[in-house]
Design an enzyme around this catalytic site. Sequence first.
Site, PDB file in Angstrom:
ATOM      1  N   HIS A  12       0.846  -1.216   0.000  1.00 32.28           N
ATOM      2  CA  HIS A  12       0.000   0.000   0.000  1.00 32.28           C
ATOM      3  C   HIS A  12       0.875   1.259   0.000  1.00 32.28           C
ATOM      4  O   HIS A  12       0.713   2.152   0.823  1.00 32.28           O
ATOM      5  CB  HIS A  12      -1.006  -0.024   1.153  1.00 32.28           C
ATOM      6  CG  HIS A  12      -0.431  -0.123   2.536  1.00 32.28           C
ATOM      7  ND1 HIS A  12      -1.053  -0.801   3.559  1.00 32.28           N
ATOM      8  CD2 HIS A  12       0.699   0.374   3.084  1.00 32.28           C
ATOM      9  CE1 HIS A  12      -0.336  -0.701   4.662  1.00 32.28           C
ATOM     10  NE2 HIS A  12       0.728   0.018   4.403  1.00 32.28           N
ATOM     11  N   HIS A  59      -0.813   5.242   9.401  1.00 34.66           N
ATOM     12  CA  HIS A  59       0.585   5.700   9.438  1.00 34.66           C
ATOM     13  C   HIS A  59       0.670   7.068  10.099  1.00 34.66           C
ATOM     14  O   HIS A  59       0.938   8.063   9.436  1.00 34.66           O
ATOM     15  CB  HIS A  59       1.152   5.785   8.028  1.00 34.66           C
ATOM     16  CG  HIS A  59       1.065   4.506   7.247  1.00 34.66           C
ATOM     17  ND1 HIS A  59      -0.099   4.056   6.674  1.00 34.66           N
ATOM     18  CD2 HIS A  59       2.014   3.585   6.948  1.00 34.66           C
ATOM     19  CE1 HIS A  59       0.138   2.909   6.052  1.00 34.66           C
ATOM     20  NE2 HIS A  59       1.411   2.591   6.200  1.00 34.66           N
ATOM     21  N   HIS A 193      10.800  -3.392   2.893  1.00 37.40           N
ATOM     22  CA  HIS A 193      11.177  -1.977   2.786  1.00 37.40           C
ATOM     23  C   HIS A 193      11.616  -1.456   4.142  1.00 37.40           C
ATOM     24  O   HIS A 193      11.136  -1.902   5.174  1.00 37.40           O
ATOM     25  CB  HIS A 193      10.072  -1.116   2.186  1.00 37.40           C
ATOM     26  CG  HIS A 193       8.791  -0.956   2.968  1.00 37.40           C
ATOM     27  ND1 HIS A 193       8.024  -2.015   3.414  1.00 37.40           N
ATOM     28  CD2 HIS A 193       8.115   0.155   3.357  1.00 37.40           C
ATOM     29  CE1 HIS A 193       6.951  -1.553   4.025  1.00 37.40           C
ATOM     30  NE2 HIS A 193       6.977  -0.243   4.022  1.00 37.40           N
ATOM     31  N   GLU A 240       5.034  -4.800   8.441  1.00 37.90           N
ATOM     32  CA  GLU A 240       3.624  -4.709   8.007  1.00 37.90           C
ATOM     33  C   GLU A 240       3.086  -6.044   7.499  1.00 37.90           C
ATOM     34  O   GLU A 240       1.886  -6.291   7.529  1.00 37.90           O
ATOM     35  CB  GLU A 240       3.473  -3.670   6.876  1.00 37.90           C
ATOM     36  CG  GLU A 240       3.639  -2.239   7.338  1.00 37.90           C
ATOM     37  CD  GLU A 240       3.564  -1.239   6.192  1.00 37.90           C
ATOM     38  OE1 GLU A 240       3.405  -0.051   6.473  1.00 37.90           O
ATOM     39  OE2 GLU A 240       3.684  -1.629   5.002  1.00 37.90           O
TER      40      GLU A 240
END
Lengths: 284, 138
Positions: A12, A59, A193, A240
Amino acid sequence: MARITASVYSSHIPAVGAAFDLGKTHEPYWQKVFSGYDFSKQWEKEQKPDVIFLVYNDHATAFSLSMIPTFAIMTGPEFQPADEGYGRRPVPPVIGHPELASHIASEVIQKDFDLTIVNEIDVDHGLTVPMTCMFGKVDAWPCKVIPFAVNVVQHPVPSGARCFALGQAIRAAIESYPEDINVQVWGTGGMSHQLQGPRAGLINRDWDNEFLDRLIDDPEGLSKMPNIDYVREAGSEGIELVMWLIARGAMADTRGGPKPKVAHRFYHVPASNTAVGHLILENA
Amino acid sequence: MSLDKEFKEIPGTIIFDAEQSRKGYWLNQFCMSLMKAENRERFKANERAYLDEWKMTEDQKQAVMARDLNAMMALGGNIYFLSKIGATDGKSFQQMAGSMTGMSEEAYRDMMINGGRSIEGNRRIGEHGDAQRTNKDK
């Protein structure tokens, strides 16, 4: 009764939403990312889900440090796209399903999953970017959405095993809802990431692909992987990926049903700082 | 049960746990205030005066004014919160992430296009990967 027909997994990445909103989808850099969702858009047109149970994380948008719920289910009727500092994304509001969401909350809380219940919240890119990838440009989203947020910002975050078990409880709750509706469960975020420190830019292609393999074939074994492995191997923000195990836990084979069919699998590096992963599993 | 100590043994990485969260509480909440346009304007007009409205340490204020993201992280900042400063400055997430690596913007972008930073040598402190550089600063 309500049926879970499929689960969808997707990164996302905010830059993907920005590229879409700014009309850059045909630039070579972004075309490679969006091409991974061509199949998916067509597939969704055929699937016509009534409701998506969408697992994502906030976030530092709606939840700051003043409130950090580990698991939060959104039972309100409508949610606006958030302004994350660059203005609201030009996407439609998300229409909730208060009756089904409340039913799920009631069922899983009584099975000892102590959810936080949220009625008013703006939803950020964690939710709206996968919607854009799967449905493209629309005036209104074609189905209702139950947002479900997981804390993956402040450690300790929930384990893969807890997420997997929660997914199983969510499945039982959805299947006990008396209306005959088509429900999909989505897990979002990842893949590898890291957005911080001298290790920023980390990508682990081999690990990501093994994660996809095991998510398909051995989700229960995968769910036992400790959180430190996600952070070390897939980067600090790669954690995540525990959220994908909620969606995977909701598939029929985790309770003795047939194995799901892999309808689509896609992997690409990079989109901005991140490895893009996307998978669609159909219940037989 | 405190967090597994292995989390502290990953090079070039600060784990945002309860301790960092307490340390960085007002730094992060200041960042949240930048979600409002009028606050961004006030901050840009006089950074020092705006920062003085928050219960932040002097070190935190100096790190913000210097836009030193690694220092802000060490002082309890979390990247999702700190990104609001970048948004105020008109920076992309890739520019922000890259700025923490000591690489030029172009070199960082090229590294990502070529598959990103390798995990080899970057799993544990004391290995020989390219993210080991600032372990002494941790």
